[in-house]
Design a protein around this motif. Structure first.
Motif, PDB file in Angstrom:
ATOM      1  N   THR A 271       6.631 -17.442  16.907  1.00  0.00           N
ATOM      2  CA  THR A 271       5.974 -18.727  16.658  1.00  0.00           C
ATOM      3  C   THR A 271       4.904 -18.535  15.575  1.00  0.00           C
ATOM      4  N   TYR A 272       4.409 -19.655  15.079  1.00  0.00           N
ATOM      5  CA  TYR A 272       3.357 -19.615  14.060  1.00  0.00           C
ATOM      6  C   TYR A 272       2.199 -18.726  14.526  1.00  0.00           C
ATOM      7  N   ASP A 273       1.739 -18.943  15.756  1.00  0.00           N
ATOM      8  CA  ASP A 273       0.544 -18.233  16.222  1.00  0.00           C
ATOM      9  C   ASP A 273       0.752 -16.722  16.269  1.00  0.00           C
ATOM     10  N   PHE A 274       1.936 -16.316  16.694  1.00  0.00           N
ATOM     11  CA  PHE A 274       2.180 -14.874  16.787  1.00  0.00           C
ATOM     12  C   PHE A 274       2.331 -14.269  15.388  1.00  0.00           C
ATOM     13  N   ALA A 275       3.053 -14.975  14.535  1.00  0.00           N
ATOM     14  CA  ALA A 275       3.356 -14.425  13.208  1.00  0.00           C
ATOM     15  C   ALA A 275       2.131 -14.419  12.295  1.00  0.00           C
ATOM     16  N   HIS A 276       1.297 -15.447  12.446  1.00  0.00           N
ATOM     17  CA  HIS A 276       0.252 -15.631  11.443  1.00  0.00           C
ATOM     18  C   HIS A 276      -0.801 -14.520  11.458  1.00  0.00           C
ATOM     19  N   CYS A 277      -1.306 -14.230  12.628  1.00  0.00           N
ATOM     20  CA  CYS A 277      -2.369 -13.214  12.703  1.00  0.00           C
ATOM     21  C   CYS A 277      -1.818 -11.825  12.349  1.00  0.00           C
ATOM     22  N   ILE A 278      -0.576 -11.571  12.748  1.00  0.00           N
ATOM     23  CA  ILE A 278       0.005 -10.253  12.438  1.00  0.00           C
ATOM     24  C   ILE A 278       0.224 -10.131  10.926  1.00  0.00           C
ATOM     25  N   SER A 279       0.714 -11.198  10.307  1.00  0.00           N
ATOM     26  CA  SER A 279       0.915 -11.169   8.852  1.00  0.00           C
ATOM     27  C   SER A 279      -0.420 -10.946   8.139  1.00  0.00           C
ATOM     28  N   ASP A 280      -1.452 -11.663   8.586  1.00  0.00           N
ATOM     29  CA  ASP A 280      -2.788 -11.486   7.984  1.00  0.00           C
ATOM     30  C   ASP A 280      -3.243 -10.037   8.120  1.00  0.00           C
ATOM     31  N   SER A 281      -3.018  -9.466   9.292  1.00  0.00           N
ATOM     32  CA  SER A 281      -3.465  -8.090   9.536  1.00  0.00           C
ATOM     33  C   SER A 281      -2.685  -7.108   8.666  1.00  0.00           C
TER      34      SER A 281
ATOM     35  N   PHE B 129       9.340  -9.273  10.436  1.00  0.00           N
ATOM     36  CA  PHE B 129       9.956  -9.571  11.733  1.00  0.00           C
ATOM     37  C   PHE B 129      10.183  -8.307  12.578  1.00  0.00           C
ATOM     38  N   ASP B 130      10.543  -7.191  11.930  1.00  0.00           N
ATOM     39  CA  ASP B 130      10.756  -5.954  12.699  1.00  0.00           C
ATOM     40  C   ASP B 130       9.459  -5.509  13.367  1.00  0.00           C
ATOM     41  N   VAL B 131       8.381  -5.560  12.592  1.00  0.00           N
ATOM     42  CA  VAL B 131       7.076  -5.130  13.121  1.00  0.00           C
ATOM     43  C   VAL B 131       6.621  -6.088  14.229  1.00  0.00           C
ATOM     44  N   MET B 132       6.875  -7.359  14.012  1.00  0.00           N
ATOM     45  CA  MET B 132       6.457  -8.346  15.032  1.00  0.00           C
ATOM     46  C   MET B 132       7.221  -8.127  16.331  1.00  0.00           C
ATOM     47  N   TYR B 133       8.477  -7.790  16.200  1.00  0.00           N
ATOM     48  CA  TYR B 133       9.290  -7.529  17.396  1.00  0.00           C
ATOM     49  C   TYR B 133       8.710  -6.331  18.156  1.00  0.00           C
ATOM     50  N   MET B 134       8.296  -5.364  17.388  1.00  0.00           N
ATOM     51  CA  MET B 134       7.698  -4.162  18.006  1.00  0.00           C
ATOM     52  C   MET B 134       6.384  -4.521  18.724  1.00  0.00           C
ATOM     53  N   TYR B 135       5.577  -5.350  18.087  1.00  0.00           N
ATOM     54  CA  TYR B 135       4.316  -5.767  18.718  1.00  0.00           C
ATOM     55  C   TYR B 135       4.570  -6.605  19.971  1.00  0.00           C
ATOM     56  N   ALA B 136       5.626  -7.387  19.925  1.00  0.00           N
ATOM     57  CA  ALA B 136       5.957  -8.198  21.109  1.00  0.00           C
ATOM     58  C   ALA B 136       6.307  -7.273  22.271  1.00  0.00           C
ATOM     59  N   LYS B 137       7.069  -6.216  21.969  1.00  0.00           N
ATOM     60  CA  LYS B 137       7.422  -5.248  23.031  1.00  0.00           C
ATOM     61  C   LYS B 137       6.166  -4.540  23.547  1.00  0.00           C
ATOM     62  N   GLU B 138       5.238  -4.272  22.622  1.00  0.00           N
ATOM     63  CA  GLU B 138       3.986  -3.631  23.037  1.00  0.00           C
ATOM     64  C   GLU B 138       3.251  -4.512  24.055  1.00  0.00           C
ATOM     65  N   LEU B 139       3.213  -5.816  23.794  1.00  0.00           N
ATOM     66  CA  LEU B 139       2.542  -6.719  24.739  1.00  0.00           C
ATOM     67  C   LEU B 139       3.265  -6.723  26.086  1.00  0.00           C
ATOM     68  N   ILE B 140       4.615  -6.703  26.038  1.00  0.00           N
ATOM     69  CA  ILE B 140       5.366  -6.679  27.304  1.00  0.00           C
ATOM     70  C   ILE B 140       5.015  -5.404  28.070  1.00  0.00           C
TER      71      ILE B 140
ATOM     72  N   HIS C  14      18.686 -17.471   8.602  1.00  0.00           N
ATOM     73  CA  HIS C  14      17.385 -17.545   7.917  1.00  0.00           C
ATOM     74  C   HIS C  14      17.586 -17.289   6.427  1.00  0.00           C
ATOM     75  N   HIS C  15      16.841 -18.045   5.617  1.00  0.00           N
ATOM     76  CA  HIS C  15      17.013 -17.917   4.157  1.00  0.00           C
ATOM     77  C   HIS C  15      16.640 -16.538   3.626  1.00  0.00           C
ATOM     78  N   GLN C  16      15.877 -15.744   4.371  1.00  0.00           N
ATOM     79  CA  GLN C  16      15.528 -14.398   3.902  1.00  0.00           C
ATOM     80  C   GLN C  16      16.245 -13.312   4.700  1.00  0.00           C
ATOM     81  N   THR C  17      16.367 -13.526   6.018  1.00  0.00           N
ATOM     82  CA  THR C  17      16.901 -12.436   6.856  1.00  0.00           C
ATOM     83  C   THR C  17      18.346 -12.700   7.284  1.00  0.00           C
ATOM     84  N   ASN C  18      18.906 -13.774   6.775  1.00  0.00           N
ATOM     85  CA  ASN C  18      20.301 -14.151   7.071  1.00  0.00           C
ATOM     86  C   ASN C  18      20.567 -14.228   8.562  1.00  0.00           C
TER      87      ASN C  18
END
Ligand code: ATP
Ligand code: MG
Length: 559
Positions: A211-221, A104-115, A199-203
């Motif tokens: 969303t699924y679409d944003f998380a999925h490709c980043i997780s795969d990468s 989630f931390d990395v995804m947040y960073m990528y979201a800021k990169e897109l902004i 959240h059960h992992q991040t409390n």
């Protein structure tokens, strides 16, 4: 990559093989990405089998990744059930369990990169407005008024979203792609939404979730997945998958490939529909043997190898089709035929009295545990003057001579014992038969010296030798071949999908209780229900009948 198994059965293997030959990849890594919002079903088994099989074939690895981006519907309970099911299927899960939420931390960073690149914006339209603005298959979408906001403002608003400044549904982060794209998924899809759920992992760390679409490709990468295999409904999402990876600073590009999802006759395979059946008590929990969850199949008595054989047989294609239930059944029959002990179980008992034997007569009989495999040994059984047979093996009206049925005047063989003939019946006040009176021919143990015409061979248990047991007989849960097609699929529930019978089983089964699975002669393959280990009450679940009886009613009406 030397010494890989070059056998190609499906188009995905073909793609991977080509990628290896052309050096597009120098290793293979797949993943199975369930969302922990329900139990796994046999459709998931197809995907698990494929992903782990490919990894093994190409000497690669396969990750289990929990796609845990919606804490509202997910739980640790489901995570544990998924791990249990995959392990039970025989796949090793050691260092290969991952969670999208760890990124989630990395995804947040990528979201800021897109902004910052002007490729994402915070939208404050309502959910309803977003839907209307998105357009339809035949009409293009309309730009949101927030689309042209400055990068600075978007960064600020996104931060506010993260810090809990907005309420759920009042803001979201959207990719800025093309509101007129023929693919609706590309019309500024939502990348982050607000969910005030622990959240059960991040409390409590986050109140915004990708969303699924944003998380999925980043997780795969991040996991350096080479081949990301999913089902056909994600075909359009592939464009978005590629768009996201192409516009953020990643070092690894995974590729997505799609195959058709498994559909099984007379069954629903969708977590949402299965959840409904469980919640409405139409079935008894996620492991009800009538549903095709992995836990249901396990409780019914299916083996991991029969499920894997099934997955192998159905193959992998891009064609949508519905697989016959009889294929699944044949896989378990073949698996059990050569290794299960045979027993005699009387499911609809009626007493039979052999009147030319005295009351204290007891003869020990030696019965093979398997008719064809002598190495499986023998067991002792008792023959006496009071036995149980199945009431449906007796037919009172002797004007019709029926095959395999005992009737007044005809002769039938008791399996592994003597030929008997029925003389009369005893009835209660309601005209129900309570006892059948027979004679036996003492010269017919294992032989037929006078070449008597017999109507067949039936199973039986001597009363001395019989212990009570419950038999759960299952039939398909839906009467429709393809209930998923029908909006009102609940109307087509089979009310006779579970029939519970109280009968008898040979007492010797207690000496082989650890075998768990048996063939009860003429009745089918059975599995000891897990409740036995708690209550010690013998309950057997019918895994499958000996021959396919799909579409035929499984229980005979008692007249
Ligand atoms: P469901 O529709 O049952 O809720 P899902 O796709 O939402 O399924 P996920 O937990 O996201 O469930 O699925 C994990 C993986 O299993 C995905 O890659 C998905 O494509 C695959 N999968 C799900 N259902 C089937 C199916 N019927 N046949 C083959 N693969 C499936
Ligand atoms: Mg899903």
């Amino acid at each position: 990559m030397n010494n890989i198994n070059k056998k190609i059965y499906n188009f995905i293997q073909k793609i991977i093989y080509k990628d290896i030959i052309t050096k597009k990849v120098n290793y293979v890594k797949t993943r199975f990405p369930p969302e922990p919002n329900g139990y796994l079903h046999i459709g998931h088994a197809k995907s698990i089998f494929l992903n782990f099989y490919l990894a093994k074939q190409f000497k690669g690895t396969c990750n289990l990744r929990f796609d845990d981006t919606n804490p509202k519907r997910e739980s640790v309970h489901y995570i544990n059930s998924i791990i249990k099911d995959i392990t039970w299927l025989g796949y090793k899960l050691n260092n290969n369990i991952f969670y999208a939420s760890s990124y989630f931390d990395v995804m947040y960073m990528y979201a800021k990169e897109l902004i910052m690149k002007g490729l994402a914006y915070v939208d404050q339209l309502t959910k309803e407005e977003i839907r209307t603005y998105r357009g339809t298959l035949i009409s293009p979408g309309i730009n949101s008024p927030y689309r042209t906001q400055s990068i600075k403002r978007n960064l600020l608003l996104f931060k506010k979203m993260k810090n809990g400044y907005f309420s759920e549904g009042s803001a979201c982060l959207r990719a800025k792609i093309n509101m007129k794209s023929p693919l609706i998924i590309m019309r500024d899809p939502v990348l982050y939404r607000i969910l005030f759920s622990e959240h059960h992992q991040t409390n409590k760390k986050w109140c915004i979730y990708p969303t699924y679409d944003f998380a999925h490709c980043i997780s795969d990468s991040l996991e350096k997945i080479t081949h990301s295999i999913c089902t056909l409904e994600f075909q359009d999402n592939r464009k978005l998958y590629e768009w996201i990876l192409n516009n953020i600073n990643v070092t690894h590009y995974s590729n997505q490939y799609e195959f058709s999802r498994l559909k099984l006759e007379y069954s629903v395979l969708s977590k949402r529909k299965l959840q409904f059946l469980v919640a409405k008590n139409i079935v008894n929990g996620w492991d009800d043997p009538r549903i095709h969850t992995i836990s249901g199949l396990r409780r019914r008595g299916y083996t991991p190898s029969s499920i894997k054989t099934f997955c192998k047989k159905i193959g992998v294609t891009k064609q949508e089709n519905i697989i016959e239930l009889s294929l699944l059944e044949s896989c378990i029959r073949n698996d059990l035929n050569l290794n299960t002990f045979r027993y005699m179980a009387v499911i609809n008992p009626i007493q039979l009295h052999i009147c030319n034997l005295y009351d204290s007569y007891k003869e020990a009989l030696t019965i093979p545990n398997h008719p064809k495999i002598s190495s499986m040994g023998t067991r002792q059984s008792i023959f006496s003057n009071k036995i149980y047979i199945d009431r449906f093996d007796f037919y009172e009206n002797n004007t019709l001579i029926l095959n395999k049925k005992l009737t007044i005047g005809n002769k039938i063989r008791l399996r592994y014992a003597y030929i008997i003939s029925a003389k009369e019946v005893i009835k209660d006040n309601n005209n129900n038969i309570t006892k059948i009176i027979c004679t036996y021919d003492k010269n017919t143990l294992g032989k037929n010296p006078n070449n008597e015409k017999i109507s067949g061979v039936i199973h039986w248990i001597s009363i001395e030798n019989a212990i009570p047991a419950q038999f759960n007989l299952y039939d398909q849960l839906f009467l429709l071949k393809d209930p998923e097609l029908e909006e009102n699929y609940m109307k087509h529930i089979n009310n006779n999908s579970l029939i519970v019978k109280q009968g008898f089983i040979e007492s010797d089964i207690l000496n082989n209780i650890s075998k768990k699975r048996y063939q009860f002669e003429r009745e089918g393959y059975f599995y000891i229900d897990k409740s036995y280990y708690v209550t010690k009450k013998l309950i057997f679940n019918r895994i499958v009948t000996l021959k396919s009886n799909i579409k035929k009613p499984i229980h005979k009406i008692i007249k």
